[in-house]
Design a protein around this motif. Sequence first.
Motif, mmCIF file in Angstrom:
data_model
loop_
_atom_site.group_PDB
_atom_site.id
_atom_site.type_symbol
_atom_site.label_atom_id
_atom_site.label_comp_id
_atom_site.label_asym_id
_atom_site.label_seq_id
_atom_site.Cartn_x
_atom_site.Cartn_y
_atom_site.Cartn_z
ATOM 1 N N THR A 15 -9.434 -32.899 -12.200
ATOM 2 C CA THR A 15 -8.791 -32.843 -13.512
ATOM 3 C C THR A 15 -9.054 -34.080 -14.369
ATOM 4 O O THR A 15 -8.851 -34.037 -15.578
ATOM 5 N N ALA A 16 -9.462 -35.182 -13.768
ATOM 6 C CA ALA A 16 -9.786 -36.395 -14.515
ATOM 7 C C ALA A 16 -10.873 -37.133 -13.751
ATOM 8 O O ALA A 16 -10.854 -37.161 -12.517
ATOM 9 N N ALA A 17 -11.822 -37.730 -14.480
ATOM 10 C CA ALA A 17 -12.982 -38.312 -13.805
ATOM 11 C C ALA A 17 -13.617 -39.408 -14.643
ATOM 12 O O ALA A 17 -13.677 -39.304 -15.872
ATOM 13 N N VAL A 18 -14.108 -40.435 -13.942
ATOM 14 C CA VAL A 18 -14.851 -41.526 -14.565
ATOM 15 C C VAL A 18 -16.020 -41.904 -13.661
ATOM 16 O O VAL A 18 -15.846 -42.028 -12.443
ATOM 17 N N ILE A 19 -17.197 -42.058 -14.235
ATOM 18 C CA ILE A 19 -18.342 -42.678 -13.582
ATOM 19 C C ILE A 19 -18.758 -43.855 -14.459
ATOM 20 O O ILE A 19 -19.076 -43.670 -15.635
ATOM 21 N N ALA B 1 -22.784 -47.358 -9.270
ATOM 22 C CA ALA B 1 -21.690 -46.872 -10.114
ATOM 23 C C ALA B 1 -20.361 -46.906 -9.377
ATOM 24 O O ALA B 1 -20.310 -46.889 -8.144
ATOM 25 N N HIS B 2 -19.298 -46.938 -10.151
ATOM 26 C CA HIS B 2 -17.950 -46.657 -9.656
ATOM 27 C C HIS B 2 -17.647 -45.202 -9.999
ATOM 28 O O HIS B 2 -17.832 -44.781 -11.147
ATOM 29 N N SER B 3 -17.181 -44.438 -9.037
ATOM 30 C CA SER B 3 -16.952 -43.010 -9.227
ATOM 31 C C SER B 3 -15.520 -42.668 -8.813
ATOM 32 O O SER B 3 -15.203 -42.666 -7.627
ATOM 33 N N PHE B 4 -14.663 -42.395 -9.799
ATOM 34 C CA PHE B 4 -13.233 -42.199 -9.564
ATOM 35 C C PHE B 4 -12.795 -40.852 -10.131
ATOM 36 O O PHE B 4 -13.181 -40.484 -11.243
ATOM 37 N N ALA B 5 -11.964 -40.127 -9.371
ATOM 38 C CA ALA B 5 -11.489 -38.822 -9.830
ATOM 39 C C ALA B 5 -10.089 -38.542 -9.302
ATOM 40 O O ALA B 5 -9.639 -39.143 -8.328
ATOM 41 N N VAL B 6 -9.442 -37.595 -9.958
ATOM 42 C CA VAL B 6 -8.172 -37.034 -9.490
ATOM 43 C C VAL B 6 -8.363 -35.530 -9.340
ATOM 44 O O VAL B 6 -8.903 -34.867 -10.235
#
Length: 261
Positions: free
Chosen positions: A113-117, A101-106
């Motif tokens: 506060t913002a996240a994508v997997i 997976a790609h796991s990106f967050a702020v």
Amino acid sequence: MPGTDLPLLMDAAREAGQIATRFFRRGHQSWDKPGGAGPVTEADLAVNKMLEETLPAARPDYGWLSEESEDSSDRLNKSHVFILDPIDGTRSFTEGSRTWAHSFAVARDGIITAAVIYLPLRDLMYCAAAGHGATLNGEQISASQTQMLDLAEILSARPNMDGRHWKEGQPPGFRRSYRPSLAYRLALVAQGRFDGMLTLRRSWEWDIAAGDLILREAGGGCTDRNGAPLRFNNPSAQVDGVVAGGIAVQQQLTGALKPVT
């Protein structure tokens, strides 16, 4: 703001998926990082390069924490910080599995506060923005409502079952399963496919930042192994384990574990 950061992360995840998939299908070089830190591939570095070129340009005031970038204490002085794992589950990637997976967050002031997997080969994109719920491919998701730990199915590596971690000298009677990507484990719990997950060793922030928000926005609980809320952008870039699940299961898991001081 979460409303503007989430679309940015989603776009980055889609582009990351295209880059990584090309390497996955045509073959790639891989090697071990120094100090037993695990494998890295050409794909990890290519995705990280894209992220370094696009995200800071879009948010020049944000700090930066990525598994594949040299860390800097400069991020500790930033209110907002990108926390990124270009490919979570690199070992699975090198073995030809689709479960990476790609796991990106702020994070803002230590809170995600913002996240994508995103799992491109499974066409699964989990997303969340603080206060707006969690979705899978655009549809709302919810964590498990299982009330009894003995009836639960928990994602966990086998070493966590060692009796020394548990107050009763052995783990409670839940069923154990496993998935190699820590980000994906958290996403599966947010989706309600499993009742909980735990990892008791110190965990890198980039592995769990996105999953923390997605699970909490899906109505679940996510804490460290002692039951404290997770905080991010730490100097060590680590947290003290993760215990997550539907609310009832998560509380019973933390209650069954020996506290660590």
